[in-house]
Design a protein around this motif. Structure first.
Motif, PDB file in Angstrom:
ATOM      1  N   VAL A   6       0.912  -1.035   0.134  1.00 38.29           N
ATOM      2  CA  VAL A   6       0.082  -0.136  -0.095  1.00 38.29           C
ATOM      3  C   VAL A   6       0.973   1.108  -0.004  1.00 38.29           C
ATOM      4  O   VAL A   6       2.033   1.354   0.329  1.00 38.29           O
ATOM      5  N   ASN A   8       0.872   5.918   0.655  1.00 37.70           N
ATOM      6  CA  ASN A   8      -0.069   6.991   0.989  1.00 37.70           C
ATOM      7  C   ASN A   8       0.282   8.195   0.198  1.00 37.70           C
ATOM      8  O   ASN A   8       0.954   7.905  -1.010  1.00 37.70           O
ATOM      9  N   GLN A  57       4.675   7.125   0.359  1.00 40.73           N
ATOM     10  CA  GLN A  57       5.585   6.018   1.236  1.00 40.73           C
ATOM     11  C   GLN A  57       4.799   4.859   1.194  1.00 40.73           C
ATOM     12  O   GLN A  57       3.655   4.723   1.184  1.00 40.73           O
ATOM     13  N   TYR A  58       5.460   3.785   0.899  1.00 40.62           N
ATOM     14  CA  TYR A  58       5.021   2.437   1.048  1.00 40.62           C
ATOM     15  C   TYR A  58       4.923   1.833   2.088  1.00 40.62           C
ATOM     16  O   TYR A  58       5.912   1.909   3.218  1.00 40.62           O
ATOM     17  N   SER A  59       4.013   0.784   2.359  1.00 37.43           N
ATOM     18  CA  SER A  59       3.901  -0.163   3.424  1.00 37.43           C
ATOM     19  C   SER A  59       3.054  -1.324   3.173  1.00 37.43           C
ATOM     20  O   SER A  59       2.923  -1.385   1.951  1.00 37.43           O
ATOM     21  N   ILE A  60       2.699  -2.154   4.305  1.00 37.75           N
ATOM     22  CA  ILE A  60       2.225  -3.218   3.882  1.00 37.75           C
ATOM     23  C   ILE A  60       0.930  -3.308   4.710  1.00 37.75           C
ATOM     24  O   ILE A  60       1.072  -2.816   5.908  1.00 37.75           O
ATOM     25  N   TRP A  61      -0.023  -4.067   4.424  1.00 39.51           N
ATOM     26  CA  TRP A  61      -1.253  -4.201   5.178  1.00 39.51           C
ATOM     27  C   TRP A  61      -1.768  -5.367   5.031  1.00 39.51           C
ATOM     28  O   TRP A  61      -1.879  -6.017   3.743  1.00 39.51           O
ATOM     29  N   TRP A 100      -4.427   5.680   2.604  1.00 38.98           N
ATOM     30  CA  TRP A 100      -3.516   4.750   1.942  1.00 38.98           C
ATOM     31  C   TRP A 100      -4.494   3.751   0.734  1.00 38.98           C
ATOM     32  O   TRP A 100      -5.564   3.905   0.881  1.00 38.98           O
ATOM     33  N   ILE A 105       8.707  -4.206  -2.553  1.00 38.88           N
ATOM     34  CA  ILE A 105       8.799  -2.682  -2.320  1.00 38.88           C
ATOM     35  C   ILE A 105      10.268  -2.371  -2.422  1.00 38.88           C
ATOM     36  O   ILE A 105      10.521  -1.246  -2.441  1.00 38.88           O
TER      37      ILE A 105
END
Lengths: 1039, 62
Positions: B9, B11, B15-19, B29, B45
């Protein structure tokens, strides 16, 4: 004496007897079952009715006794006795019921000794026209079904007495003792082995304790002290429970249990929970009409893993309960002996919680003030209750457990397809507290760079001393000017926003000037600790990819060629005014990085944490407000590669104070009087004497802190504020802090880390990222103004640790600290260690801080540490201590203070605790204990008469050839039944009142012998000289 | 049991992240369309998030 017969005790009687021995003075096993006689039954008739029931049931004429080391039940011939009477008619009618309850409560709360018949107390009380019976009976001869039978027979005999008809009571083909003999015969040999094999398999790998959120640590030895919270289930809930059960081929009890298992899992964080349930133990028709003790506890193991829906959990509970009930006749104490022979007296074996569903029988209105379990629900169709252990829980906590159970069950029944993790655990009010009120940290802080802040201060106080190093002072104007010149040089060499400049500089004025200069250039500084090994320095420089490396002539050799080497002349030709964006390679904004600090993870390569100006200024604004000492002198002693130093360096330089650069053990640290501000790790505390101790603020960070560690210093410096600051580098220096004001005491135990800093929020979440309630352990997530940008050139790692925040503004991130914490009722946080370090020994979660605090409580221990080591394969708990304390006395102290699972298996004495360069405890440098402590297997001959006696009794009971002074009863193969025989033998040899629990708390020969000697001495103290002389004379004669 | 599924995911600052795939994604997001095990997502990523500056910084810079 009346005629009596002895039979073996039943397993249930034996279990109750054993448990009762742990505290024979407790009424915990009293069962109170009052009854009201119909009108027309007078006192004589009522007395006769009760006597007839007693005559019919041998159980009511039974008591227990130890004969030749074996427990037997003794049945006496019936001898009718008139019951005592109390007439309450002299009281006004309105007061009679209360008086009746008082009589009843008094009888219910009076312990009934098991070795003295009868095991019941009865009294007839006249309330008005009719008589009522107060009847209290020991659980060893009575269970809940017995109560139903007892009332039915009272009714039948009363009716018969009034009408003269034959009483309508069933024939009793056998008596309770017959059952006991039959049971002993049945549950033996191969059959018992088969049943035990089921249970050892069923419970293999089960956690020995459910990690309930306790208000207090477990005491070394549990007692029966308890209390209860009474409550009503919401209207219609039991009906809905029933409907869900009917639709799921389950019983209402299974639904109630599934809800309980879900609750336990959510509040403990365990996905494998074991709950106690009971079987009636009356499997054959002959047993149905018998009064007696048949109930057998059964362990229900619930698998809550994989985030099942409530329906799925209900299915697991149903299968588990059916399985358990099929094997419900296995005597529980046999299971305990098979599964958990090395029992820990601080924990009830196998399960610590229970849930009973007794829809028809109401609760006993008399509260006994006792409990058998840590937490036990009794659910009825009317009033329900939660009984709890007062040694572990406060009343408010028990009330909260009730609220949570009711809320969770209500939601689960309303929507059983919801997953267990999604069921609500918090009340709305609690949710508002943990997400709102306790995180209400909003504060207006204008965005700024660190450069803005330093230049503001330099303009305000140009002539104040900014820095002292090696006795040389530097004013704010001088520092600012020097930094401006160097900054211009750095810009000309490529430094600018979004680049990095590595600083391979020793602690010196040049270092501070260079840090400020790098910030002014717009680049981020990267401290390179010149004491590090060459390989680590090379890695760091390679990973950082700096635009430039700055060194001194002394350190230039440590870094690759091309470094900017600082000597006296360099930069002298540059203009000395503040840089503007026009002087930089690109404009500097608060969103640009200010520094990159490398931190070692427990695994893998060190990683560079990229911290932006806005995060640093956000922290500094809070720090200047919180630490007035920053406007005075601050001693800076730790390496600047450690972000703890940001407070004393940048905090001081933006507050108008003076940074004093010196190693903490150097004379320069003391020059110029006491500092106003000092920040240290707990490991530094013993070094702080009168000259080093700050006058305004002592800030402690970097490691967990206990009141014990602080006690000595605090006593000498009560007038200084102490702040416990928590913060990973990823959330900029300090993001949660607790301030102890001058004069405020610091209680022993872990010091809270307090509340979040300005514009920072601390979230405590469970594995499903749901907020945990106050008191429950959760992982700490930090969100807000102080978050770092991430890890330099590590996108995957950054994405893994900086997660979408469900509880903040859109798009916000939260940093997963990997630390465990819990909310205290006052809205401050307790730090509970690293999640990865969650160490377990023999399945029990170990709080190293608790062990360390107990070690430090010894007056002759100056410093202490605890660690779980796996040198020998099995994890073992090791204690480390500094100080002259004798090992035996430390052990004795620990045994008094700590539950057995928290007592270190080995103690190691050190001259000093090993520290890392940052001043933290260096856990990796703690030595392994000396191999195979000789006490483990070496034989030590008994040294005193008492030891010889205990050793001889152990040897005989356990059929062991040779027992030494250091041998442990349970390690040698003892169990509770053999323990009972051992204690009976010892009591027979020495006439001393030695309770059964002495064996559980002191199973080692030498320890038990010491207890015996103490008790003999205490009894002698109570005698007059002439009595002692008489005793001695008698002793002479007999020998 | 199957390994839990995650989404990659991002924003608005990119900026990347995981969910976790079965949880509601927080506001602000967006799902990038890549899903897999935790390790697969993090590895993805590592290849796509090449400029870790927040978008606002990157745009002001250029």
């Amino acid at each position: 004496m009346s005629q009596e017969w002895t039979f073996p005790a039943s397993f249930a009687q034996e279990r109750v007897w054993m448990a009762n021995q742990l505290d024979a003075g407790s009424p915990v096993f009293n069962v109170s079952i009052p009854w009201r006689f119909p009108a027309g039954v007078d006192a004589d008739m009522a007395s006769d009715v009760v006597n007839r029931v007693v005559a019919r049931h041998e159980a009511l004429r039974t008591h227990l006794r130890v004969d030749d080391g074996a427990l037997v039940q003794v049945v006496r011939a019936h001898e009718p006795v008139p019951l005592p009477t109390t007439d309450l008619r002299h009281l006004p009618e309105s007061e009679r019921l209360a008086a009746f309850e008082a009589v009843r409560a008094e009888l219910a709360r009076t312990p009934i000794p098991l070795d003295t018949p009868p095991l019941w107390r009865a009294r007839l009380v006249r309330l008005g026209d009719a008589w009522a019976l107060v009847f209290v009976v020991h659980h060893a001869v009575f269970d809940s079904h017995s109560a139903v039978l007892f009332h039915a027979e009272l009714a039948a005999f009363s009716a018969a007495a009034r009408t003269g008809a034959e009483p309508a009571v069933p024939e009793l083909p056998i008596q309770y003792a017959d059952f006991a003999v039959w049971q002993r015969d049945q549950l033996a040999g191969a059959e018992l082995d088969r049943q035990l094999a089921f249970w050892t398999g069923h419970l293999a790998g089960a956690p020995p304790v459910t990690n309930l959120p306790l208000d207090r640590p477990r005491p070394a030895q549990l007692g029966f002290a308890g209390d209860e919270v009474r409550f009503d289930l919401p209207d219609g809930l039991l009906d809905r429970v029933g409907r869900l059960a009917a639709g799921a081929a389950a019983t209402p009890y299974m639904v109630l249990l599934a809800g309980f298992a879900a609750l336990l899992s959510r509040i403990s964080g365990d996905t494998d929970v074991v709950v106690g349930v009971s079987t009636a133990g009356r499997d054959t028709p002959e047993l149905a009409p018998l009064i007696g003790m048949f109930v057998n506890p059964v362990a229900l193991r619930c698998d809550v893993s994989g985030d099942p829906s409530f329906t799925a959990l209900l299915g697991r509970v149903r299968d588990g309960l059916v399985d358990a009930m099929e094997h419900g006749q296995t005597p529980f104490q046999k299971i305990v002996e098979a599964v958990d022979p090395q029992r820990d007296p601080s924990v009830q074996p196998i399960f610590q919680t229970a849930l009973n569903y007794i829809p028809d029988s109401g609760l006993d209105p008399v509260e006994l003030g006792t409990t058998k379990d840590d937490l036990a629900f009794d659910i009825t169709a009317g009033e329900c209750r939660l009984v709890y252990r007062t040694e572990l829980f406060d009343r408010s906590t028990a009330e909260t457990v009730v609220q949570r159970y009711v809320a969770l069950l209500t939601a689960a029944v309303a929507d059983p397809e919801r997953t267990v993790a999604a069921l609500p655990l918090l009340t709305d009010a609690e949710r508002d507290l943990v997400l709102g009120a306790w995180n209400d940290t909003a504060r207006e802080v204008p965005p700024a760079t660190v450069v803005d802040e330093v230049q503001r201060q330099a303009a305000a106080t140009p002539d104040a001393t900014a820095l002292v190093c090696d006795g040389v002072p530097l004013t704010y104007a001088e520092l600012n000017t020097a930094a401006n010149r160097l900054a211009r040089l750095l810009v000309s060499r490529g430094a600018g926003p979004e680049t990095r400049v590595a600083l391979a500089l020793p602690r010196s004025c040049e270092l501070v000037v260079a840090m400020v200069a790098v910030l002014k250039s717009g680049a981020a500084y990267v401290p390179v600790d010149t004491g590090y090994p060459a390989g680590r320095i090379a890695y760091l420089l390679e990973d950082t990819a700096p635009a430039l490396v700055v060194a001194t002539p002394d350190t230039a050799a440590l870094v690759p060629g091309g470094a900017l080497v600082l000597d006296g002349e360099i930069g002298a030709d540059q203009p000395d005014g503040d840089l503007t964006d026009a002087d930089r390679r690109s404009p500097l904004r608060p969103e640009h990085p200010a520094y990159v600090l490398y931190t070692s993870g427990s695994t893998g390569r060190p990683k560079g944490v990229v911290v932006e100006h806005r995060a640093v200024t956000a922290y500094l604004a809070w720090a200047r407000h919180t630490y007035p000492g920053l406007a005075g002198a601050a001693l800076l002693h730790s390496p600047v590669s450690f972000d703890l130093t940001v407070t004393g360096l940048l905090g001081t330089l933006t507050a108008g104070g003076t940074v004093r650069l010196a190693a903490i053990d150097s004379p320069a640290a003391r020059a110029g009087g006491r500092p106003a501000f000092l920040k240290v790790t707990p490991s530094h505390l013993p070094l702080l004497d009168g000259e080093l101790s700050p006058t305004a603020d002592l800030v402690i960070g970097g490691e967990a802190l206990t009141g014990e560690q602080l006690a000595g210093w605090r006593a000498a410096h009560p007038d200084v504020a102490v702040v416990n600051e928590y913060g990973p580098t990823e959330a900029t220096v300090g993001c949660v802090a607790a301030r102890t004001a001058p004069g405020e005491p610091v209680p022993p135990g872990p010091v809270p880390i307090g509340t979040p800093t300005w514009n920072t929020r601390a979230l405590l979440l469970d594995a499903a990222l749901q907020p945990v309630p106050p008191g429950v352990v959760g992982e700490l997530y930090v969100t807000g103004a102080q978050l770092a940008r991430g890890y330099h050139r590590r996108p995957g790692l950054t994405a893994e640790r900086f997660l979408p925040c469900p509880y903040g503004p859109p798009g916000a991130r939260m940093y997963a600290t990997g630390d465990l914490a819990r909310w205290r009722p006052d809205g401050t946080l307790d730090y509970l260690g690293r999640r990865d370090d969650q160490v377990k020994v023999r399945g029990m979660r170990i709080e190293l801080g608790e062990v360390e605090a107990a070690l430090l409580a010894h007056p002759d221990v100056r410093a202490a540490a605890a660690a779980v080591r796996t040198d020998g394969g099995e994890p073992t708990l090791v204690g480390y201590l500094v100080g002259p304390a004798h090992e035996d006395s430390v052990r004795a102290e620990l045994a008094r203070e700590l539950p057995a699972h928290l007592a270190p298996a080995a103690l190691v004495r050190l001259d000093a605790l090993p520290l890392t360069p940052n001043g933290k405890l260096d856990r990796a440098a703690l030595p392994a204990p000396a191999a195979a402590a000789p006490a483990e297997d070496a034989y030590v001959a008994p040294r005193t008469e008492a030891e010889a006696l205990v050793a001889e009794v152990y040897a005989e009971i356990l059929q062991v050839e040779k027992v030494g002074a250091l041998d442990d009863f349970f390690t040698l193969g003892g169990n509770s039944l053999r323990g009972m025989r051992a204690m009976a033998r010892i009591r027979a040899e020495v006439d001393v009142d030695l309770p059964m629990r002495a064996l559980f708390s002191s199973p080692v020969v030498a320890d038990l012998a010491a207890q015996i000697e103490q008790r003999i001495a205490a009894e002698l103290d109570g005698l007059s000289d002439s009595e002692v002389a008489a005793l001695l004379a008698a002793e002479e004669e007999s020998s | 049991m199957a390994e839990p599924r995650f989404l990659v995911v991002r924003n608005d600052e990119e900026q990347y992240s995981i969910w976790s795939a079965d949880r509601d994604l927080p506001a602000g997001w967006h799902d990038t369309g890549f899903a897999g095990t935790r390790e697969e997502c993090l590895a993805h990523i590592d290849t796509v998030w090449t400029d870790m500056r927040p978008r606002s910084v990157r745009e002001a810079h250029s």
